[in-house]
Design a protein around this motif. Structure first.
Motif, PDB file in Angstrom:
ATOM      1  N   ASP A   1       0.816  -1.218   0.000  1.00 43.95           N
ATOM      2  CA  ASP A   1       0.000   0.000   0.000  1.00 43.95           C
ATOM      3  C   ASP A   1       0.848   1.266   0.000  1.00 43.95           C
ATOM      4  O   ASP A   1       0.353   2.334  -0.357  1.00 43.95           O
ATOM      5  CB  ASP A   1      -0.960   0.020   1.194  1.00 43.95           C
ATOM      6  CG  ASP A   1      -0.241  -0.070   2.524  1.00 43.95           C
ATOM      7  OD1 ASP A   1       0.703  -0.890   2.626  1.00 43.95           O
ATOM      8  OD2 ASP A   1      -0.607   0.656   3.456  1.00 43.95           O
TER       9      ASP A   1
ATOM     10  N   ASP B   1       3.120  -7.475   1.460  1.00 40.54           N
ATOM     11  CA  ASP B   1       3.195  -6.655   2.666  1.00 40.54           C
ATOM     12  C   ASP B   1       2.128  -7.199   3.624  1.00 40.54           C
ATOM     13  O   ASP B   1       1.060  -7.630   3.186  1.00 40.54           O
ATOM     14  CB  ASP B   1       2.903  -5.193   2.278  1.00 40.54           C
ATOM     15  CG  ASP B   1       2.908  -4.251   3.463  1.00 40.54           C
ATOM     16  OD1 ASP B   1       3.628  -4.523   4.442  1.00 40.54           O
ATOM     17  OD2 ASP B   1       2.189  -3.227   3.403  1.00 40.54           O
TER      18      ASP B   1
ATOM     19  N   SER C   1       0.902  -5.443   6.394  1.00 34.10           N
ATOM     20  CA  SER C   1       0.061  -4.359   6.877  1.00 34.10           C
ATOM     21  C   SER C   1      -0.562  -3.633   5.691  1.00 34.10           C
ATOM     22  O   SER C   1       0.077  -2.815   5.044  1.00 34.10           O
ATOM     23  CB  SER C   1       0.918  -3.409   7.715  1.00 34.10           C
ATOM     24  OG  SER C   1       0.154  -2.294   8.088  1.00 34.10           O
TER      25      SER C   1
END
Ligand code: MN
Length: 132
Positions: free
Chosen positions: A9, A52, A54
């Motif tokens: 993100d 990723d 998170s």
């Protein structure tokens, strides 16, 4: 050349990682949240996923569970990436079905070693859940 799906993100991390991997000759696909990661695992059929943990919408562990739970995508190796070098994150990643784990900030030579090892020797997909 192998295609790698980057699920990340953070725009800066994403751009840096995709540029560096493209320079090594990899074809890159991008997803910016966990839900899009699950979707692109199907539509892009990458050879490997950098996940990723998170992430918005759905965290990387849940996305990995879904990818590994879908026979269409279960065989794609996943390397989880987390900012924390914590054993609990590593265990959580492996329990979610990820095949390896690395920490951010990425050390490219180390990560490339893990990518190449998984591409050379793809792990067996998890056994499908037994019928209820
Ligand atoms: Mn993130």
């Amino acid at each position: 050349m192998a295609k790698i799906l980057i699920v990340e993100d953070n725009e800066m991390n994403r751009d840096m990682l995709s540029r560096r991997l493209e320079r090594r000759g990899y074809v890159i696909a991008i997803a910016v949240d966990g839900g899009a990661g699950v979707e692109k695992a199907r539509t892009e059929a990458p050879d490997l996923i950098l996940m990723d943990v998170s992430l918005p919408v759905m965290d990387g562990w849940e996305a990995s569970r879904r990818i590994k739970g879908d026979p269409a995508t279960a065989a794609i190796p996943i390397i989880a990436l987390t900012a924390h070098a914590m054993t609990s994150d590593r265990d959580k990643s492996l329990k979610a079905g990820c095949n390896d784990y690395d920490t951010k900030p990425v050390e490219l030579p180390r990560l490339l070693g893990k990518i190449e090892a998984l591409l050379k020797n793809p792990p067996a997909p998890p056994a499908p859940a037994p019928p209820a």
